[in-house]
Design a protein around this motif. Structure first.
Motif, short mmCIF file in Angstrom:
data_model
loop_
_atom_site.label_atom_id
_atom_site.label_comp_id
_atom_site.label_asym_id
_atom_site.label_seq_id
_atom_site.Cartn_x
_atom_site.Cartn_y
_atom_site.Cartn_z
N MET A 91 -100.12 -2.86 -3.96
CA MET A 91 -99.99 -2.70 -2.51
C MET A 91 -98.53 -2.43 -2.12
SD MET A 91 -102.55 -2.68 -0.54
CE MET A 91 -104.00 -2.26 -1.44
N ALA A 92 -97.60 -3.04 -2.82
CA ALA A 92 -96.18 -2.82 -2.52
C ALA A 92 -95.83 -1.34 -2.73
CB ALA A 92 -95.30 -3.72 -3.37
N GLN A 93 -96.38 -0.74 -3.75
CA GLN A 93 -96.11 0.68 -3.99
C GLN A 93 -96.71 1.55 -2.90
OE1 GLN A 93 -97.56 1.42 -7.95
NE2 GLN A 93 -95.74 0.52 -8.90
N VAL A 94 -97.91 1.22 -2.45
CA VAL A 94 -98.59 2.01 -1.42
C VAL A 94 -97.91 1.86 -0.07
CG1 VAL A 94 -100.78 2.24 -0.16
CG2 VAL A 94 -100.80 1.94 -2.61
N THR A 95 -97.33 0.71 0.18
CA THR A 95 -96.72 0.46 1.50
C THR A 95 -95.22 0.74 1.52
OG1 THR A 95 -96.47 -1.90 0.99
CG2 THR A 95 -98.49 -1.23 2.15
N MET A 140 -100.69 1.76 15.21
CA MET A 140 -102.10 1.42 15.03
C MET A 140 -102.47 1.38 13.55
SD MET A 140 -105.18 3.01 14.21
CE MET A 140 -104.84 4.72 14.52
N ALA A 141 -102.04 2.38 12.80
CA ALA A 141 -102.38 2.45 11.38
C ALA A 141 -101.83 1.25 10.63
CB ALA A 141 -101.84 3.75 10.78
N GLN A 142 -100.57 0.91 10.88
CA GLN A 142 -99.98 -0.23 10.20
C GLN A 142 -100.63 -1.54 10.62
OE1 GLN A 142 -95.66 -0.24 9.60
NE2 GLN A 142 -95.66 1.90 10.22
N SER A 143 -101.07 -1.62 11.86
CA SER A 143 -101.79 -2.81 12.31
C SER A 143 -103.11 -2.97 11.56
CB SER A 143 -102.03 -2.73 13.82
OG SER A 143 -102.69 -3.87 14.27
N ALA A 144 -103.83 -1.88 11.37
CA ALA A 144 -105.08 -1.93 10.61
C ALA A 144 -104.82 -2.35 9.17
CB ALA A 144 -105.79 -0.58 10.67
N VAL A 145 -103.79 -1.77 8.57
CA VAL A 145 -103.46 -2.11 7.19
C VAL A 145 -102.98 -3.56 7.10
CG1 VAL A 145 -101.91 -1.60 5.25
CG2 VAL A 145 -103.05 0.27 6.46
N LEU A 146 -102.22 -4.01 8.08
CA LEU A 146 -101.76 -5.40 8.09
C LEU A 146 -102.94 -6.37 8.09
CD1 LEU A 146 -99.41 -7.44 8.29
CD2 LEU A 146 -99.69 -7.30 10.78
N ARG A 147 -103.92 -6.10 8.93
CA ARG A 147 -105.11 -6.97 8.94
C ARG A 147 -105.78 -6.98 7.57
NH1 ARG A 147 -108.57 -6.75 14.48
NH2 ARG A 147 -106.86 -7.02 15.94
N HIS A 148 -105.85 -5.81 6.96
CA HIS A 148 -106.46 -5.71 5.63
C HIS A 148 -105.64 -6.50 4.62
CE1 HIS A 148 -108.50 -4.04 2.19
NE2 HIS A 148 -107.34 -3.65 1.70
N ASP A 195 -106.12 4.20 -2.41
CA ASP A 195 -106.25 5.53 -1.79
C ASP A 195 -106.56 5.40 -0.31
OD1 ASP A 195 -105.68 6.90 -4.13
OD2 ASP A 195 -107.80 7.14 -4.68
N LEU A 196 -107.44 4.46 0.04
CA LEU A 196 -107.81 4.30 1.44
C LEU A 196 -106.62 3.80 2.26
CD1 LEU A 196 -109.80 4.40 3.73
CD2 LEU A 196 -110.63 2.13 3.04
N VAL A 197 -105.89 2.82 1.76
CA VAL A 197 -104.71 2.32 2.48
C VAL A 197 -103.70 3.46 2.66
CG1 VAL A 197 -102.70 0.77 2.34
CG2 VAL A 197 -105.00 -0.10 1.85
N SER A 198 -103.47 4.24 1.61
CA SER A 198 -102.55 5.38 1.71
C SER A 198 -103.02 6.36 2.78
CB SER A 198 -102.46 6.12 0.38
OG SER A 198 -101.82 5.32 -0.58
N GLY A 237 -91.95 2.41 2.32
CA GLY A 237 -91.64 3.22 3.50
C GLY A 237 -92.18 2.60 4.78
N HIS A 238 -92.82 1.45 4.66
CA HIS A 238 -93.35 0.72 5.82
C HIS A 238 -92.78 -0.70 5.76
CE1 HIS A 238 -96.13 4.01 6.61
NE2 HIS A 238 -96.31 4.04 5.31
N PRO A 239 -91.56 -0.89 6.27
CA PRO A 239 -90.84 -2.16 6.09
C PRO A 239 -91.61 -3.40 6.54
CG PRO A 239 -89.39 -0.50 7.04
CD PRO A 239 -90.76 0.09 7.01
N PHE A 240 -92.33 -3.33 7.64
CA PHE A 240 -93.05 -4.52 8.09
C PHE A 240 -94.14 -4.91 7.11
CE2 PHE A 240 -96.33 -6.78 10.49
CZ PHE A 240 -95.58 -7.86 10.93
#
Length: 155
Positions: free
Chosen positions: A75-79, A46-54, A33-36, A81-84
């Motif tokens: 995590m694949a389901q939550v991400t 910025m958001a994807q950078s934060a999630v990437l670090r996580h 939920d938090l990653v979403s 739509g975010h190809p990187f």
């Protein structure tokens, strides 16, 4: 402070730091939920950078064990739509397979990112290191693999 409060701050640097803090302390049950929620930030870079670090932090802890598979699938389901982010998860799975000497495709490693090639070149799988010493994408990757292989042969 919840994610909605964080989103109200106009400074993306403040939001980034707050997201990293939240992600660093999130309970397993609340992680998806938090990653979403983080990925709803209007500053997607910025958001994807934060999630990437996580993702990198969590994957580094999970990849050797059996919990990795379920975590990576969630995590694949939550991400989606975010190809990187999706690519990074796939590459962590490939790194896991290579490191744990599970089946993997050489072509997948040779077409992977510099990040994965360098991480693998500094690893422990001799077959992967030999491949990267010969055909790694950059001089740094090839040299890292050669140095690792030389250290292994001296031991």
């Amino acid at each position: 402070m919840n994610v909605h409060d964080i989103l109200r701050n106009p400074d993306e640097h403040v939001r980034f730091a707050a997201y990293l803090d939240k992600l660093g302390h999130v309970a397993d049950a609340n992680e998806l939920d938090l990653v979403s929620s983080v990925l709803t930030d209007p500053d997607q870079t910025m958001a994807q950078s934060a999630v990437l670090r996580h993702l990198d932090r969590r994957a580094a802890g999970f990849y050797p064990g059996p919990a990795y598979e379920g975590w990576a699938q969630a995590m694949a389901q939550v991400t989606t739509g975010h190809p990187f982010l999706a690519q990074r998860l796939r590459e962590w799975s490939l790194f896991r397979a290579i490191t744990l000497k599970m089946p993997w495709q050489p072509e997948a490693l040779l077409t992977s990112s510099d990040w994965l090639q360098l991480k693998t070149a500094a690893g422990t799988n001799t077959d992967a290191m030999e491949m990267l010493a010969e055909a790694g994408r950059t001089k740094r990757i090839r040299n890292t693999a050669r140095i690792g292989l030389n250290h292994r042969s001296e031991s």
